[in-house]
Design a protein around this motif. Sequence first.
Motif, short mmCIF file in Angstrom:
data_model
loop_
_atom_site.label_atom_id
_atom_site.label_comp_id
_atom_site.label_asym_id
_atom_site.label_seq_id
_atom_site.Cartn_x
_atom_site.Cartn_y
_atom_site.Cartn_z
N THR A 32 0.42 -1.10 0.32
CA THR A 32 -0.14 0.10 -0.02
C THR A 32 1.41 1.52 -0.09
O THR A 32 2.03 1.76 0.94
N MET A 33 0.79 2.27 -1.24
CA MET A 33 1.48 3.56 -0.85
C MET A 33 0.37 4.95 -0.83
O MET A 33 -0.84 4.46 -0.63
N ALA A 34 1.05 5.72 0.08
CA ALA A 34 0.67 6.61 0.51
C ALA A 34 1.05 7.73 0.84
O ALA A 34 2.34 7.46 1.02
N TRP A 35 0.56 8.89 0.34
CA TRP A 35 1.21 10.39 0.38
C TRP A 35 0.47 11.20 2.09
O TRP A 35 -0.36 11.19 2.52
N PHE A 36 1.42 11.87 2.42
CA PHE A 36 1.26 12.18 4.11
C PHE A 36 1.97 13.58 3.25
O PHE A 36 2.14 14.08 2.68
N ARG A 37 1.54 14.37 4.98
CA ARG A 37 1.85 15.77 4.60
C ARG A 37 2.25 16.44 5.65
O ARG A 37 1.46 16.26 6.80
N ARG A 44 2.12 14.96 10.86
CA ARG A 44 1.53 14.77 9.93
C ARG A 44 0.58 14.38 9.62
O ARG A 44 0.10 14.01 11.02
N GLU A 45 -0.24 14.90 8.57
CA GLU A 45 -1.63 14.58 8.04
C GLU A 45 -1.77 13.73 7.20
O GLU A 45 -0.81 13.66 6.01
N PHE A 46 -2.38 12.70 6.66
CA PHE A 46 -2.59 11.68 5.72
C PHE A 46 -3.39 12.55 4.57
O PHE A 46 -4.32 13.54 4.68
N VAL A 47 -2.94 12.25 3.04
CA VAL A 47 -3.51 13.26 2.31
C VAL A 47 -4.58 11.74 0.80
O VAL A 47 -5.97 11.99 1.12
N SER A 56 -7.77 0.12 -4.94
CA SER A 56 -8.51 1.05 -3.84
C SER A 56 -8.19 2.34 -3.30
O SER A 56 -6.89 1.87 -3.21
N THR A 57 -8.66 2.93 -3.67
CA THR A 57 -8.66 4.67 -2.81
C THR A 57 -8.43 5.09 -1.93
O THR A 57 -10.32 4.98 -1.72
N LEU A 58 -8.00 5.77 -1.28
CA LEU A 58 -9.08 6.45 0.27
C LEU A 58 -7.71 7.89 -0.12
O LEU A 58 -6.96 8.35 -0.18
N TYR A 59 -8.97 8.89 0.49
CA TYR A 59 -8.54 10.08 0.34
C TYR A 59 -9.14 10.71 1.73
O TYR A 59 -9.79 10.24 2.42
N ALA A 60 -8.26 12.16 2.38
CA ALA A 60 -8.51 12.85 3.41
C ALA A 60 -9.44 13.64 2.71
O ALA A 60 -10.02 13.46 1.67
N ILE A 69 -4.34 10.40 -6.59
CA ILE A 69 -3.62 8.91 -6.18
C ILE A 69 -3.27 8.01 -7.32
O ILE A 69 -4.15 7.43 -7.79
N SER A 70 -1.99 8.19 -7.70
CA SER A 70 -2.63 6.92 -9.07
C SER A 70 -0.63 6.18 -9.01
O SER A 70 0.28 6.09 -7.97
N ARG A 71 -0.81 4.73 -9.29
CA ARG A 71 0.23 4.00 -9.08
C ARG A 71 0.68 3.05 -10.98
O ARG A 71 -0.39 3.17 -11.28
N ASP A 72 1.76 2.91 -10.21
CA ASP A 72 2.52 2.19 -11.91
C ASP A 72 3.40 1.64 -10.90
O ASP A 72 4.56 1.79 -10.86
N ASP A 73 2.76 0.05 -11.57
CA ASP A 73 3.27 -1.00 -10.41
C ASP A 73 4.76 -1.14 -11.27
O ASP A 73 6.04 -1.75 -10.77
N ALA A 74 4.48 -1.24 -13.10
CA ALA A 74 6.04 -1.89 -13.80
C ALA A 74 6.84 -0.87 -13.49
O ALA A 74 7.80 -0.62 -13.62
N HIS A 75 6.80 0.10 -13.02
CA HIS A 75 7.52 1.86 -12.87
C HIS A 75 7.92 1.65 -11.31
O HIS A 75 8.67 2.71 -11.90
N ASN A 76 7.16 0.57 -10.70
CA ASN A 76 7.83 1.39 -8.93
C ASN A 76 7.36 2.51 -8.54
O ASN A 76 7.68 3.33 -7.50
#
Length: 122
Positions: A32-37, A44-47, A56-60, A69-76
């Motif tokens: 699972t990958m996430a962004w915080f700020r 530190r706050e979940f984004v 699936s995705t989750l947002y503040a 948020i998006s991900r490219d698993d082929a390019h990590n």
Amino acid sequence: VQLVESGGGLVQAGGSLRLSCVASGVTFSSRTMAWFRQAPGKEREFVAASAWSDGSTLYADSVKDRFAISRDDAHNTVYLQMNMLKPEETAVYYCAAKVGYYMRSWYSYPYWGQGTQVTVSS
């Protein structure tokens, strides 16, 4: 495990930025990958987060409908597209990774990048 963020910078209010995070030393597709700020003097706050298991995705609530948020698993790589930025969103943005499903709590993530500064001017 190494996470390296990029894409931060200075933008005017209402503008857009896209952050990137490249992971190495980890099986990216099973994380699972996430962004915080974190703004100065604040916790530190979940984004946003992207689950590896079902995409699936989750947002503040504060960024829903403006950030993606998006991900490219082929390019990590995981991305955070930020639109309609506000001055109060000035912060250091961090990429984080964990095994298992996404969580909003920062302490649930054992792997972190060094952060990238986002400054939104009014």
